[in-house]
Design an enzyme around this catalytic site. Structure first.
Site, PDB file in Angstrom:
ATOM      1  CG  LEU A 104      42.201  48.838  35.408  1.00 20.39           C
ATOM      2  CD1 LEU A 104      42.406  50.206  34.342  1.00 20.39           C
ATOM      3  CD2 LEU A 104      41.540  47.658  34.232  1.00 20.39           C
TER       4      LEU A 104
ATOM      5  N   GLY B 180      48.987  43.294  34.770  1.00 18.11           N
ATOM      6  CA  GLY B 180      48.637  42.533  33.671  1.00 18.11           C
ATOM      7  C   GLY B 180      47.988  43.311  32.602  1.00 18.11           C
ATOM      8  CG  HIS B 181      43.913  45.195  33.353  1.00 17.41           C
ATOM      9  ND1 HIS B 181      43.875  44.785  34.850  1.00 17.41           N
ATOM     10  CD2 HIS B 181      43.051  44.301  32.742  1.00 17.41           C
ATOM     11  CE1 HIS B 181      42.789  43.844  34.990  1.00 17.41           C
ATOM     12  NE2 HIS B 181      42.471  43.795  33.697  1.00 17.41           N
TER      13      HIS B 181
ATOM     14  CD  GLN C  22      32.279  38.409  31.767  1.00 16.48           C
ATOM     15  OE1 GLN C  22      32.211  39.109  30.773  1.00 16.48           O
ATOM     16  NE2 GLN C  22      33.719  37.842  32.152  1.00 16.48           N
TER      17      GLN C  22
ATOM     18  CD  GLN D 284      37.762  36.633  28.222  1.00 13.74           C
ATOM     19  OE1 GLN D 284      36.496  36.667  28.837  1.00 13.74           O
ATOM     20  NE2 GLN D 284      38.832  37.542  28.401  1.00 13.74           N
TER      21      GLN D 284
HETATM   22  O1  PAF Z   1      38.788  39.267  30.468  1.00 12.74           O
HETATM   23  C1  PAF Z   1      37.625  40.087  31.013  1.00 12.74           C
HETATM   24  O2  PAF Z   1      37.974  40.900  31.829  1.00 12.74           O
HETATM   25  C2  PAF Z   1      36.278  40.051  30.525  1.00 12.74           C
HETATM   26  O3  PAF Z   1      35.908  38.592  30.364  1.00 12.74           O
HETATM   27  C3  PAF Z   1      35.911  40.890  29.238  1.00 12.74           C
HETATM   28  C4  PAF Z   1      36.738  40.404  28.147  1.00 12.74           C
HETATM   29  C5  PAF Z   1      36.202  42.231  29.717  1.00 12.74           C
HETATM   30  C6  PAF Z   1      34.414  40.753  28.801  1.00 12.74           C
HETATM   31  O4  PAF Z   1      33.671  41.140  30.002  1.00 12.74           O
END
Ligand code: PAF
Length: 281
Positions: free
Chosen positions: A33, A36-37, A61, A153
């Site tokens: 983190l 940005g988070h 993913q 996304q």
């Molecule tokens: O953007 C991210 O950090 C990831 O793609 C997410 C949305 C947490 C899904 O794993």
């Protein structure tokens, strides 16, 4: 901060917030983190009574040969940050909790996942859509927040939520940048000092696109060229440069309505993406 790692423990804390009639906002993350988070959590806090986070590096993913193993991980540091940011619940499942043996259901959002990042990362958005649906089902938030840096996304998740009638509001949060313009990303820590410097060329190129539009560009190709020229001037070979509508990522035919300019490029083994919303002055 309540830290839970299993679906049943998550259900227990979630049921308690439901009893208390709490409005829950959810920020799914892959950890490592950064500021940005933090902006996502601040936005979540401003609209909800309780903020839930997840930290899960989702194997689904990442394609073969991608950076799943090397993806930065710092769970103790992440839990400390979530605590400092006043988050109420952190859900940090293991891969076995999310994908127990026999897991065989996947979500495919078609039409907007095949190009841009999907072109070089086949299966990536299937993994994102699947994990996000599972996390939304587990947390059942009123709102879920995602960064605009990963704009494709965000569009995929909005489609998923609309198409499957999920009762959640999706909120996009503006990209947070370093003072020199580089978009904050967990992957930035993996850049060498030299690549860290070169990576600022991504934002310069987006700005060149903005300047070109504001300077009176008439055609999308002119803006594309301004961005591409800025990248090559900085010695960056892009994976893609694209102008897209921001509602559905469709191609931009004229410059009258606001649109997105998106770029992706590799710096060493680290792939970075960025984008900017452009509108005529
Ligand atoms: O953007 C991210 O950090 C990831 O793609 C997410 C949305 C947490 C899904 O794993």
């Amino acid at each position: 901060l309540k830290h839970v790692t299993t679906l049943s423990a998550l259900q227990t804390v979630r049921s308690a917030s439901q009893l208390g009639n709490k409005r829950v906002a959810f920020v799914p993350t892959m950890g490592a983190l950064h500021d940005g988070h933090r902006a996502l959590f601040e936005a979540a806090r401003s609209v909800a009574d309780q903020v839930f986070a997840s930290v899960f590096v989702n194997p689904l993913q990442f394609g073969p040969g991608e950076d799943f193993e090397a993806y930065p991980r710092d769970l103790p540091g992440d839990l400390q940050r979530l605590e400092d940011w006043g988050v109420e619940v952190a859900f940090t499942p293991s891969p076995e909790v999310m994908y127990p043996s026999g897991h065989r259901t996947y979500v495919e959002v078609s039409g907007i996942t095949e190009d841009l990042c999907g072109a070089s990362r086949p299966g990536h958005f299937r993994g994102v859509a699947t994990v996000v649906l599972k996390l939304l089902n587990a947390v059942r938030p009123s709102l879920a927040l995602f960064g605009e840096k990963d704009f494709q996304q965000l569009v995929v998740i909005r489609s998923l939520v609309r198409d499957l009638s999920l009762p959640v509001e999706i909120v996009g949060v503006e990209t947070v940048r370093e003072p020199d313009g580089l978009a904050r990303s967990s992957r930035n820590v993996r850049l060498s000092a030299e690549d860290r410097l070169r990576a600022t060329g991504l934002y310069r190129a987006l700005q060149a696109g903005k300047a070109c539009l504001e300077g009176g560009a008439e055609k999308p190709l002119e803006v594309m060229q301004a961005v591409s020229n800025a990248l090559s001037g900085d010695g960056i070979e892009p994976e893609y440069v694209a102008l897209r509508r921001f509602l559905d990522l469709g191609r931009v035919r004229d410059l009258k309505t606001p649109f997105l300019v998106l770029v992706a490029a590799k710096f060493g083994s680290t792939r970075l993406i960025d984008n900017l919303i452009l509108r005529r002055p």
